[in-house]
Design a protein around this motif. Structure first.
Motif, PDB file in Angstrom:
ATOM      1  N   PHE A 114       0.817  -1.209   0.000  1.00  0.00           N
ATOM      2  CA  PHE A 114       0.000   0.000   0.000  1.00  0.00           C
ATOM      3  C   PHE A 114       0.854   1.264   0.000  1.00  0.00           C
ATOM      4  CE2 PHE A 114      -1.961  -3.236   2.896  1.00  0.00           C
ATOM      5  CZ  PHE A 114      -2.857  -3.768   1.970  1.00  0.00           C
ATOM      6  N   PRO A 115       1.879   1.331  -0.852  1.00  0.00           N
ATOM      7  CA  PRO A 115       2.717   2.534  -0.855  1.00  0.00           C
ATOM      8  C   PRO A 115       1.932   3.749  -1.341  1.00  0.00           C
ATOM      9  CG  PRO A 115       3.241   1.141  -2.729  1.00  0.00           C
ATOM     10  CD  PRO A 115       2.308   0.345  -1.867  1.00  0.00           C
ATOM     11  N   GLU A 116       2.298   4.886  -0.811  1.00  0.00           N
ATOM     12  CA  GLU A 116       1.587   6.126  -1.148  1.00  0.00           C
ATOM     13  C   GLU A 116       1.647   6.425  -2.639  1.00  0.00           C
ATOM     14  OE1 GLU A 116       1.780  10.871   0.047  1.00  0.00           O
ATOM     15  OE2 GLU A 116       2.671   9.358   1.374  1.00  0.00           O
ATOM     16  N   LYS A 117       2.781   6.144  -3.267  1.00  0.00           N
ATOM     17  CA  LYS A 117       2.935   6.483  -4.687  1.00  0.00           C
ATOM     18  C   LYS A 117       2.051   5.629  -5.596  1.00  0.00           C
ATOM     19  CE  LYS A 117       7.042   3.552  -5.200  1.00  0.00           C
ATOM     20  NZ  LYS A 117       8.485   3.552  -5.515  1.00  0.00           N
ATOM     21  N   LYS A 118       1.526   4.520  -5.074  1.00  0.00           N
ATOM     22  CA  LYS A 118       0.647   3.657  -5.864  1.00  0.00           C
ATOM     23  C   LYS A 118      -0.791   3.675  -5.346  1.00  0.00           C
ATOM     24  CE  LYS A 118       4.288   0.472  -7.395  1.00  0.00           C
ATOM     25  NZ  LYS A 118       4.717  -0.962  -7.450  1.00  0.00           N
TER      26      LYS A 118
END
Length: 360
Positions: free
Chosen positions: A179-183
């Motif tokens: 759940f990375p912010e960039k994705k």
């Protein structure tokens, strides 16, 4: 109706609470129902008939499911059937002394149970926000006088504290991996972990906790016996961290990924006091009673004497800060315990205290 409605973000939302029969979980369930949410609870049975969950007749107002957090298939089926949009993971083995005697169970419940939640969140598109409740004890406690910040090292001397540090590392790994912010545009999920201090309030009957121990002694007209009168703890009413969890969720729902990560929700410095001061105030608020110190030569297990949280991040980024003084927290707690066995409307007392908190 509550005067602080968190911009109505919970109205009509499907909210899953694990551990809803527990002390904090029952208060959160009541609050969310007042905010218009559909609450789905997944938990073991309440531990006794005096628990807040039982005396407030909460099971009649929510989707009340029984299950073990270690049972992934059963938990996953709950996600499949009810499609929660928000998850508050509160189910835990939460007692330090118990963890010394039952370390495997403690790690199984706290770490593997959290893993099960994260896997279910990863697998189900319905979930947009997941709040993992850990503990202030997740930090490597060096017993220094200043508060721990969210980026300080995880640790834990005892199995319980260590298990909560493990949970934080697990949450961080899942956030970075899945759940990375960039994705965010792809996965559409935000995960946050929350850490609170020594939480007090009506309806907690756990063993080896100072407030329930005091109430049991006062009800029996016995002297309150305490183990470690000089231990300093960060005391806060249960509504304080819960308000932080709800505010954090509102911010995530309305503003997105910049509110992911770890958050401390602790009390003000004036509420960080020794156990003996809390017991003295409880006796005064109750109106009678006395206390003494347990006559032992040496503690069987290590117990920390100082632990404090730095809440600067929550203050600056969420505009959250504690509302109630220690005395208000204790008075509200005593009010609950003075009424639970004579009052048939304990739900109303809880709602009244929530309203008083919101108006503070």
């Amino acid at each position: 109706m509550l005067n602080h409605n968190f911009n109505n973000v919970f109205q009509g939302k499907r909210v899953l609470i694990t551990g809803h029969t527990g002390f904090k979980g029952s208060w959160l369930s009541i609050w969310l129902r007042e905010l218009g949410a559909t609450v789905i609870g997944y938990s073991l049975d309440p531990k006794n008939k005096k628990d807040n969950f039982v005396v407030t007749n909460l099971q009649s107002d929510i989707i009340d499911l029984r299950g073990d957090i270690r049972d992934f298939n059963k938990l996953n089926n709950v996600f499949s059937k009810y499609k929660p949009e928000i998850v508050f993971h509160m189910a835990a083995q939460s007692l330090v002394n118990y963890s010394y005697h039952h370390p495997k169970y403690t790690y199984d419940v706290n770490v593997m149970g959290t893993l099960n939640i994260l896997e279910a969140v990863r697998s189900h598109e319905s979930v947009k926000v997941c709040i993992i409740v850990t503990s202030d004890k997740c930090y490597e406690n060096k017993e220094w006088v200043w508060g721990y910040r969210e980026n300080d090292s995880m640790g834990g001397h005892d199995p319980y504290s260590s298990s909560k540090g493990c949970c934080e590392l697990l949450v961080s790994s899942y956030r970075n991996s899945y759940f990375p912010e960039k994705k965010y545009e792809h996965h559409q999920k935000v995960i946050a972990s929350v850490r609170a201090g020594n939480v007090i309030g009506g309806g907690d009957w756990s063993v080896d906790r100072i407030i329930p121990d005091c109430i049991r002694a006062l009800e029996a007209n016995q002297k309150i016996i305490i183990r470690n009168p000089h231990a300093v703890r960060p005391w806060q009413h249960v509504l304080e961290p819960l308000s932080g969890y709800l505010l954090l969720t509102e911010k995530i729902l309305t503003e997105g990924t910049r509110f992911s990560g770890a958050w401390n929700f602790g009390p003000t410095p004036s509420s960080i006091v020794p156990v003996e001061e809390v017991v003295t105030r409880i006796v005064k608020s109750w109106g009678s009673g006395s206390w003494g110190i347990l006559d032992v030569q040496e503690e069987e297990f290590h117990e920390a004497t100082l632990l404090n949280l730095d809440i600067s991040k929550a203050k600056l980024k969420l505009n959250w800060s504690p509302k109630w003084s220690l005395q208000q927290a204790l008075d509200s707690t005593v009010e609950w315990y003075k009424n639970y066995n004579i009052n048939t409307s304990m739900r109303e007392i809880c709602i009244k205290q929530i309203q008083q908190y919101c108006q503070s």
